[in-house]
Structure formats: structure tokens, C-alpha cells
Design an enzyme around this catalytic site. Structure first.
Site, mmCIF file in Angstrom:
data_model
loop_
_atom_site.group_PDB
_atom_site.id
_atom_site.type_symbol
_atom_site.label_atom_id
_atom_site.label_comp_id
_atom_site.label_asym_id
_atom_site.label_seq_id
_atom_site.Cartn_x
_atom_site.Cartn_y
_atom_site.Cartn_z
ATOM 1 N N TYR A 140 8.170 6.511 -8.888
ATOM 2 C CA TYR A 140 8.874 5.428 -8.181
ATOM 3 C C TYR A 140 10.387 5.530 -8.376
ATOM 4 C CZ TYR A 140 4.326 3.152 -7.517
ATOM 5 O OH TYR A 140 3.022 2.858 -7.161
ATOM 6 N N ASP A 223 -8.838 9.428 -11.369
ATOM 7 C CA ASP A 223 -9.884 9.173 -10.377
ATOM 8 C C ASP A 223 -11.147 8.657 -11.061
ATOM 9 O OD1 ASP A 223 -9.724 11.697 -11.490
ATOM 10 O OD2 ASP A 223 -10.605 12.750 -9.794
ATOM 11 N N ASP A 247 0.077 0.957 -11.444
ATOM 12 C CA ASP A 247 0.216 0.032 -10.324
ATOM 13 C C ASP A 247 -1.154 -0.191 -9.679
ATOM 14 O OD1 ASP A 247 1.223 -1.436 -8.271
ATOM 15 O OD2 ASP A 247 2.390 0.165 -7.332
ATOM 16 N N ASP A 251 -4.207 -3.439 -10.446
ATOM 17 C CA ASP A 251 -4.702 -4.296 -9.363
ATOM 18 C C ASP A 251 -6.225 -4.267 -9.274
ATOM 19 O OD1 ASP A 251 -2.203 -5.143 -8.745
ATOM 20 O OD2 ASP A 251 -2.311 -4.656 -6.610
#
Ligand code: NAD
Length: 363
Positions: A140, A223, A247, A251
Site C-alpha cells: 500500500y 490462501d 486488510d 475483514d
């Protein structure tokens, strides 16, 4: 005497921070918690007054505080502003200025809320995991980045995933120290089978581990971690990962618990100075209607007590009080189940204070 800066912000921010303030006042009165509270503007409310979403005065107060408690920022009335002037930019700058590189997001399942989860209750009963996400590095922020035009007029987007050893080591230390305060298990998540950055990540985390022999360390590819989080989340205690993987995984973990109105977070720097905030945004659709769930913000107070104010016992009491009000059936509209009567923000805050007084006297 600890200095705490309250930044209510926009939308439901002021409503939920007002409940957090009541909790702090109760701890001052009942437990002689030595804190001094200050309040300042950030986000849209700061822009409206000073034409700046992070005024110098706010930044100065934040720098000198031991902890910052933030409500939320943003709202549709600010969406037309230049990117630099938007409320969210104020928050991002504040995180960067304080160098808050470690983001801690717990996902806890409250027994009475099992049915709010997207998973079957048997998979989430007793869930209590903590995701630690590196917040100021990785893809990012990596340079170079951009969109360039190649030969033949073909556009190409590019970003850079980069982590240096010291960036990895400092977040790893936080993760191991945090695991020591919990169940002594840390799972580091990467993509070391494909990415050189992850290879280094794994190596550095392994080296830092030598200083924490009481914590058991495992590694997992991202994964697989995503799959395991929805298959058997209870296998995790503390999960450490980089900015982008964190991130996404945080969530997923959030959804396991049902409501966004219940999720607290902490962002820490090297001095354990921290910013504490609910995971949710400013919820403009319910702002000013006494409908916001204040529990994420109140649980953020508990995190602040534990991680910046060295008051683990008081943190535990606040968490117990939240457990108690949920068990007693208090529900704001976002977590209400059929047959239950929802309470407003203010009433939920008062119920927590009542429970906090009770658990304080019983302990
Ligand atoms: P949001 O989290 O504000 O709202 C999403 C949904 O969840 C809405 O329906 C809202 O009513 C509900 N909700 C959120 N918090 C709740 C609570 N405590 N109690 C009950 N219901 C709750 O996300 P959004 O709608 O995508 O964003 C709204 C604004 O918030 C935008 O301007 C966005 O940029 C900003 N935002 C700020 C932060 C932050 O300050 N950290 C984080 C995310 C979004």
C-alpha cells in the site's frame, strides 16, 4: 497521570465516544484511574471549523497524549472535497504521523450472539482471535507505483511490495509480546512459496521468535489462512500478517462475529502509544438517531487500558461488563434478534456503566 485525547469525529462518532467517556469517568471514580481527558477535532468536523481534516493543534495534542480515542470520520457532505481535504485523509495522516504500524483487531464471539455469525454456531462458539496487521508498510505504500503507458499504447498498473527487516522485526516483537498476554500461540501468515518478501518475513519472524521461547510459532500461507478462518477459526490465537493480507483477513474475521458495531481496534507505535477506534465508519444513515451500537468503542477503551495504560485488570472489568449486558439481552438495532426490543446508544452505554459498577464491586 495518563493523557487521553478524545477525537469524536463525524457521524455517529460523537455519540459512541460519549459512551466511552462515561466508561472512563466511571473507572476514574470507582478505581482511581489516573487519566486526564482532552478533546479535539478531526475529519469533517475539523474541516468545517479549520478547513483542515487534521489541524496542527489536534496533531500536537495527539503527539503528547499516551493514547488517542477516535470515533469515526467521514460523511457524504465531504465527498466532493479534494482528496487531501477529505476527512479520511486526516485519519490516514494521523496514523502516519504517530507511526502507528501495528494494527490489532480482535474478533470475539459473544455466546448470546452466535446466530449473528455467517458461520454455523458450532464453528464460532468461544471464538477469540486477534489479528495483528502491519499498517504502515508493504504494497500500500511501496514505491514505485503508478499507471504507465507502454509501447503500443497499452496501459500498465504497477505497485511495489517491499518490507525491510526492521519493519518486520518491530511488528513481530509486538505480536510475540501480545501472544504472551494471551494463549502463547502465534501464527504468521505469508506467501513465502511465491514472494521473496514473504521469504524474508518468515526468516525474520523466526529469528525474533528466539527471544520468546514461551510462545509457539507456526507459519501459514495466506490462501490457506483464509480457508482455515472460515473452516475452523478456533484453531487461531494471535495471527500476524502484512498490510494487504491483514486488510483482507481481518475483514473475514470480522464477519465471523456478526456485527461491525461490536469490533474494536488498536493501532500502536514502538512506544506503545496507541490510537483506539471502533472498526466501523461514521454510519451517516443512523447518525444523530441514538441508534449506533457503542460497544465497539467501549471495547476499544478496554484495549486502550490493556495496551497503552498498563491496566489489564480494568480492561478485563470493562470486557466483563460488555459480556454481562449482552447476556442480559441488551441489544442495539444492529444486533437485535427476533422478539427482542432494541435499546438506543445512550441506554446501551448506561447499561454498561451499571454492569461495570456491579463487576467492580464483585472483584
Ligand atoms: P460504516 O461502517 O459507517 O457503515 C456501514 C453500515 O454499518 C451502515 O449501515 C451503518 O449504519 C452500520 N453501522 C456502522 N457502525 C455501526 C454501529 N456502531 N452501530 C450500528 N450500525 C452501524 O461504513 P460506510 O457506510 O461504508 O462508510 C460511511 C462513512 O464512514 C464514509 O464516509 C467512510 O469513508 C467512513 N469510514 C470511516 C472509517 C473510520 O473513521 N475509521 C472507517 C470506515 C468508513
Amino acid at each position: 497521570m495518563y493523557k487521553i485525547l478524545l477525537l469524536p469525529g463525524d457521524g455517529i462518532g460523537p455519540e459512541v465516544v460519549a459512551q466511552a467517556r462515561k466508561v472512563l469517568a466511571c473507572l476514574v471514580q470507582e478505581h482511581e484511574l489516573a487519566v486526564e481527558l482532552e478533546e479535539a477535532q478531526v475529519g469533517g468536523s475539523a474541516y468545517a471549523l479549520y478547513r483542515d481534516p487534521l489541524p496542527d493543534e489536534t496533531l500536537k495534542l495527539a503527539r503528547s497524549a499516551d493514547a488517542v480515542m477516535l470515533g469515526a470520520v467521514g460523511g457524504p457532505q465531504f465527498d466532493h472535497l479534494d482528496r487531501e481535504l477529505r476527512p479520511e485523509k486526516g485519519l490516514l495522516r494521523l496514523r502516519a504521523e504517530l507511526d502507528l504500524f501495528a494494527n490489532l483487531r480482535p474478533a470475539i464471539m459473544y455466546p448470546a450472539l452466535d446466530s449473528a455469525s455467517s458461520l454455523k454456531p458450532e464453528h464460532v462458539t468461544g471464538l477469540d482471535i486477534l489479528i495483528i496487521r502491519e499498517l504502515t508498510g508493504g504494497i500500500y505504500f511501496g514505491e514505485p507505483r503508478g499507471i504507465r503507458t507502454l509501447e503500443g499504447d497499452i496501459r500498465q498498473g504497477f505497485n511495489t511490495l517491499v518490507y525491510s527487516e526492521d519493519e518486520i522485526a518491530r511488528i513481530a516483537h509486538i505480536a510475540f509480546r501480545t501472544a504472551q498476554k494471551r494463549n502463547h500461540r502465534l501464527c504468521s501468515v505469508d506467501k513465502a512459496n511465491v514472494l521473496e518478501v514473504s521469504e524474508l518475513w518468515r526468516d525474520v519472524v523466526g529469528t525474533v521468535h528466539q527471544g520468546y521461547p514461551d510462545v509457539s510459532l507456526s507459519h501459514m500461507y495466506v490462501d490457506n489462512a483464509a480457508m482455515q478462518l472460515v473452516k475452523d477459526p478456533n484453531q487461531f490465537d494471535v495471527v500476524l500478517t502484512d498490510n494487504m493480507f491483514g486488510d483482507i483477513l481481518s475483514d473475514i474475521a470480522a464477519m465471523l462475529t456478526g456485527s461491525i458495531g461490536m469490533l474494536p481496534s488498536a493501532s500502536l507505535n514502538e512506544k506503545d502509544q496507541g490510537m483506539y477506534e471502533p472498526v466501523h465508519g461514521s454510519a451517516p444513515d443512523i447518525a444523530g438517531k441514538d441508534r449506533a451500537n457503542p460497544l465497539a468503542t467501549i471495547l476499544s477503551v478496554a484495549m486502550m487500558l490493556r495496551y497503552s495504560l498498563n491496566e489489564s485488570r480494568l480492561a478485563g472489568l470493562v470486557e466483563q461488563a460488555v459480556h454481562q449486558v449482552i447476556a442480559q439481552g441488551y441489544r442495539t438495532a444492529d444486533i437485535v434478534q427476533s422478539g427482542q426490543q432494541p435499546v438506543g446508544t445512550e441506554k446501551m452505554g448506561n447499561a454498561v456503566i451499571h454492569a461495570l459498577l456491579q463487576v467492580s464491586h464483585n472483584n
